[in-house]
Write a protein that holds these residues in place. Structure first.
Motif, PDB file in Angstrom:
ATOM      1  N   SER A  33       0.808  -1.221   0.000  1.00 38.16           N
ATOM      2  CA  SER A  33       0.000   0.000   0.000  1.00 38.16           C
ATOM      3  C   SER A  33       0.840   1.270   0.000  1.00 38.16           C
ATOM      4  O   SER A  33       0.361   2.326  -0.396  1.00 38.16           O
ATOM      5  N   SER A  34       2.105   1.205   0.406  1.00 45.28           N
ATOM      6  CA  SER A  34       2.935   2.411   0.418  1.00 45.28           C
ATOM      7  C   SER A  34       3.195   2.946  -0.991  1.00 45.28           C
ATOM      8  O   SER A  34       3.564   4.101  -1.159  1.00 45.28           O
ATOM      9  N   THR A  75       0.040   6.399  -3.284  1.00 43.77           N
ATOM     10  CA  THR A  75      -0.112   7.667  -2.590  1.00 43.77           C
ATOM     11  C   THR A  75      -0.824   8.631  -3.525  1.00 43.77           C
ATOM     12  O   THR A  75      -1.164   8.277  -4.650  1.00 43.77           O
ATOM     13  N   ASN A  76      -1.002   9.851  -3.077  1.00 44.00           N
ATOM     14  CA  ASN A  76      -1.658  10.856  -3.919  1.00 44.00           C
ATOM     15  C   ASN A  76      -0.678  11.611  -4.802  1.00 44.00           C
ATOM     16  O   ASN A  76      -1.014  12.648  -5.348  1.00 44.00           O
ATOM     17  N   SER A  77       0.538  11.104  -4.936  1.00 40.97           N
ATOM     18  CA  SER A  77       1.514  11.761  -5.805  1.00 40.97           C
ATOM     19  C   SER A  77       1.562  11.054  -7.163  1.00 40.97           C
ATOM     20  O   SER A  77       1.282   9.861  -7.268  1.00 40.97           O
TER      21      SER A  77
END
Length: 103
Positions: free
Chosen positions: A35-36, A39-41
């Motif tokens: 999950s890492s 992200t929103n990037s």
């Protein structure tokens, strides 16, 4: 289907991403997916599959007797259901490509 042998090559995503200043990560082992990564990037995640893996379900491209190919819509993935079974499951009419396929 994308390999030197097939003649369909996928671009070098890491080089492309670097050229545009976009982070790119190549995953070659499923244990590295976590999950890492999500992200929103902005980032490109390239997942390299083993050549011998058969993916299912998948979108089909069906050769026709006249040499043309029908690409099936996303709701009609391989392995194909019978047309009656697909009509029963759909809440909208079948795509014309799906109607052209005979059981």
């Amino acid at each position: 289907a994308s390999s030197r042998k097939s003649g369909l090559l996928i671009p070098e995503f890491i080089s492309l991403a670097q050229a545009f200043g976009i982070e790119c990560i190549r995953i070659t082992d499923a244990k590295d997916l976590d999950s890492s990564l999500f992200t929103n990037s902005l980032k490109i995640i390239e997942v390299v599959l083993e050549e011998s893996v058969v993916l299912a379900p998948k979108v089909s491209a069906l050769p026709q007797p006249d040499g043309s190919i029908i690409s099936m819509p996303l709701e009609d993935m391989s392995p194909l259901l019978s047309r009656d079974a697909l009509r029963k499951e759909m809440i909208i009419p079948l795509h014309p490509s799906s109607e052209r396929i005979h059981d």
